[in-house]
Write a protein that holds these residues in place. Sequence first.
Motif, PDB file in Angstrom:
ATOM      1  N   SER A 126       6.892  -2.327  -9.682  1.00  9.60           N
ATOM      2  CA  SER A 126       5.899  -1.503 -10.363  1.00  9.60           C
ATOM      3  C   SER A 126       5.183  -0.596  -9.369  1.00  9.60           C
ATOM      4  N   SER A 127       4.306   0.255  -9.886  1.00  8.78           N
ATOM      5  CA  SER A 127       3.535   1.139  -9.005  1.00  8.78           C
ATOM      6  C   SER A 127       2.596   0.328  -8.112  1.00  8.78           C
ATOM      7  N   THR A 128       2.063  -0.759  -8.650  1.00  9.12           N
ATOM      8  CA  THR A 128       1.194  -1.625  -7.852  1.00  9.12           C
ATOM      9  C   THR A 128       1.981  -2.299  -6.737  1.00  9.12           C
ATOM     10  N   ASP A 129       3.186  -2.733  -7.037  1.00  6.23           N
ATOM     11  CA  ASP A 129       4.054  -3.324  -6.007  1.00  6.23           C
ATOM     12  C   ASP A 129       4.318  -2.322  -4.887  1.00  6.23           C
ATOM     13  N   TYR A 130       4.578  -1.083  -5.270  1.00  4.37           N
ATOM     14  CA  TYR A 130       4.890  -0.050  -4.284  1.00  4.37           C
ATOM     15  C   TYR A 130       3.708   0.169  -3.341  1.00  4.37           C
ATOM     16  N   ILE A 131       2.510   0.244  -3.918  1.00  7.64           N
ATOM     17  CA  ILE A 131       1.307   0.471  -3.119  1.00  7.64           C
ATOM     18  C   ILE A 131       1.028  -0.720  -2.204  1.00  7.64           C
ATOM     19  N   SER A 132       1.154  -1.923  -2.743  1.00  7.68           N
ATOM     20  CA  SER A 132       0.781  -3.127  -1.998  1.00  7.68           C
ATOM     21  C   SER A 132       1.754  -3.446  -0.868  1.00  7.68           C
ATOM     22  N   GLN A 133       2.978  -2.946  -0.953  1.00  6.70           N
ATOM     23  CA  GLN A 133       3.983  -3.247   0.069  1.00  6.70           C
ATOM     24  C   GLN A 133       3.982  -2.242   1.216  1.00  6.70           C
ATOM     25  N   ASP A 134       2.961  -1.430   1.279  1.00  3.99           N
ATOM     26  CA  ASP A 134       2.759  -0.512   2.405  1.00  3.99           C
ATOM     27  C   ASP A 134       3.902   0.490   2.562  1.00  3.99           C
ATOM     28  N   ASN A 135       4.501   0.892   1.452  1.00  6.15           N
ATOM     29  CA  ASN A 135       5.571   1.888   1.505  1.00  6.15           C
ATOM     30  C   ASN A 135       5.038   3.284   1.841  1.00  6.15           C
ATOM     31  N   LEU A 136       3.773   3.521   1.551  1.00  7.94           N
ATOM     32  CA  LEU A 136       3.216   4.861   1.720  1.00  7.94           C
ATOM     33  C   LEU A 136       3.153   5.291   3.183  1.00  7.94           C
ATOM     34  N   LYS A 137       2.869   4.347   4.068  1.00  3.92           N
ATOM     35  CA  LYS A 137       2.803   4.690   5.492  1.00  3.92           C
ATOM     36  C   LYS A 137       4.157   5.154   5.995  1.00  3.92           C
ATOM     37  N   GLU A 138       5.200   4.431   5.588  1.00  6.46           N
ATOM     38  CA  GLU A 138       6.560   4.800   5.989  1.00  6.46           C
ATOM     39  C   GLU A 138       6.952   6.151   5.406  1.00  6.46           C
ATOM     40  N   LEU A 139       6.569   6.394   4.147  1.00  7.99           N
ATOM     41  CA  LEU A 139       6.873   7.668   3.502  1.00  7.99           C
ATOM     42  C   LEU A 139       6.150   8.821   4.193  1.00  7.99           C
ATOM     43  N   ALA A 140       4.872   8.627   4.480  1.00  9.18           N
ATOM     44  CA  ALA A 140       4.082   9.680   5.130  1.00  9.18           C
ATOM     45  C   ALA A 140       4.651  10.044   6.492  1.00  9.18           C
ATOM     46  N   ASN A 141       5.180   9.053   7.199  1.00  8.53           N
ATOM     47  CA  ASN A 141       5.757   9.294   8.526  1.00  8.53           C
ATOM     48  C   ASN A 141       7.020  10.145   8.471  1.00  8.53           C
ATOM     49  N   LYS A 142       7.640  10.211   7.303  1.00  7.78           N
ATOM     50  CA  LYS A 142       8.849  11.024   7.148  1.00  7.78           C
ATOM     51  C   LYS A 142       8.518  12.497   6.908  1.00  7.78           C
ATOM     52  N   LYS A 143       7.234  12.798   6.772  1.00  9.39           N
ATOM     53  CA  LYS A 143       6.733  14.169   6.639  1.00  9.39           C
ATOM     54  C   LYS A 143       7.429  14.956   5.514  1.00  9.39           C
ATOM     55  N   PRO A 144       7.264  14.486   4.288  1.00 10.10           N
ATOM     56  CA  PRO A 144       7.882  15.188   3.148  1.00 10.10           C
ATOM     57  C   PRO A 144       7.206  16.525   2.866  1.00 10.10           C
ATOM     58  N   ASP A 145       7.996  17.485   2.413  1.00 13.80           N
ATOM     59  CA  ASP A 145       7.448  18.781   2.002  1.00 13.80           C
ATOM     60  C   ASP A 145       7.196  18.821   0.500  1.00 13.80           C
ATOM     61  N   LEU A 146       8.069  18.182  -0.265  1.00 10.81           N
ATOM     62  CA  LEU A 146       7.928  18.139  -1.728  1.00 10.81           C
ATOM     63  C   LEU A 146       8.391  16.779  -2.219  1.00 10.81           C
ATOM     64  N   ILE A 147       7.579  16.154  -3.061  1.00 14.81           N
ATOM     65  CA  ILE A 147       7.921  14.853  -3.643  1.00 14.81           C
ATOM     66  C   ILE A 147       7.958  14.986  -5.157  1.00 14.81           C
ATOM     67  N   VAL A 148       9.106  14.660  -5.731  1.00 17.78           N
ATOM     68  CA  VAL A 148       9.227  14.542  -7.183  1.00 17.78           C
ATOM     69  C   VAL A 148       9.076  13.063  -7.490  1.00 17.78           C
ATOM     70  N   LEU A 149       7.979  12.701  -8.120  1.00 22.82           N
ATOM     71  CA  LEU A 149       7.620  11.292  -8.299  1.00 22.82           C
ATOM     72  C   LEU A 149       7.669  10.864  -9.750  1.00 22.82           C
ATOM     73  N   GLU A 150       8.462   9.843 -10.012  1.00 20.08           N
ATOM     74  CA  GLU A 150       8.382   9.097 -11.276  1.00 20.08           C
ATOM     75  C   GLU A 150       7.645   7.827 -10.895  1.00 20.08           C
ATOM     76  N   PRO A 151       6.372   7.691 -11.272  1.00 20.86           N
ATOM     77  CA  PRO A 151       5.531   6.613 -10.732  1.00 20.86           C
ATOM     78  C   PRO A 151       5.808   5.246 -11.351  1.00 20.86           C
ATOM     79  N   PHE A 152       7.104   4.913 -11.513  1.00 19.50           N
ATOM     80  CA  PHE A 152       7.530   3.574 -11.954  1.00 19.50           C
ATOM     81  C   PHE A 152       6.878   3.198 -13.289  1.00 19.50           C
ATOM     82  N   LEU A 153       6.787   4.218 -14.155  1.00 16.95           N
ATOM     83  CA  LEU A 153       6.034   4.079 -15.399  1.00 16.95           C
ATOM     84  C   LEU A 153       6.641   3.038 -16.336  1.00 16.95           C
TER      85      LEU A 153
END
Length: 255
Positions: A115-142
């Motif tokens: 879920s979206s909560t799982d994604y946030i709690s597993q610290d995936n955002l730090k790894e994603l931010a380090n990849k320096k994305p220019d554009l993110i198309v996000l389906e927030p695990f709705l």
Amino acid sequence: MKNFLTILLGIICVAVLFFGYSNYQQKIEAASKKALAVNEKTEPSNLQDFDHLTKNWPDQAAKQFKHRLDQKKPFKLFLIGSEADSKGTYQEVKKKLDEAFGEHIKVSVLPFKGSSTDYISQDNLKELANKKPDLIVLEPFLLKDNGVVAIEDTLDNVTHFIEQVKKENRDTSFVLQPSYPIYQANFYPNQVAELKNYAKENEIPFLDHWSAWPDYHKKELNDYLLPDESGPNEKGIHVWSGYLLHYLMNSESES
């Protein structure tokens, strides 16, 4: 007389060689100018092609793409969503984008099981931010959040997601979209409507691809989904990827 003719013949030979060399040099110079003119015409044409492809993008993303061209670096586009999104739909989109943009774009597909909560709690955002994305198309695990995470919490998670990525990469742009529709779903359509309102309020592009599917009230929708509704089938993938490609590379949707 004999010496005179020899000297005259020598002068003629020198003259022929001189004019021949001059003519050769002129041809080379002309060819070089022609090649340069072709190159000068080709560059703007390519830029116009890219302007056409990125026409629907957020203004910041289109501007960032041109910046990456100047830097001679690939533009980083991330497709993030549930596993069902990535198995066929995102892979098809990635394939077409790679063909259209070539080395000027790097498309990454990042699926997630929870879920979206799982994604946030597993610290995936730090790894994603380090990849320096220019554009993110996000389906927030709705769909994964359906019945597990309240829509208010889902939207808070989306806000946190965006803020954390932009904290490290202020020029990153976002596009939001729902997952695939489900036949006669109850609460799920309301979640999608709330996500759409959230996108509007926060001025984030929202890809309403449900408009390209059969109405979720109609049994015809099942013809676009796997028997257990765990994802879209080939027809569903065609509809969804076609909608995304219409936005991401300004192509005509075939759905």
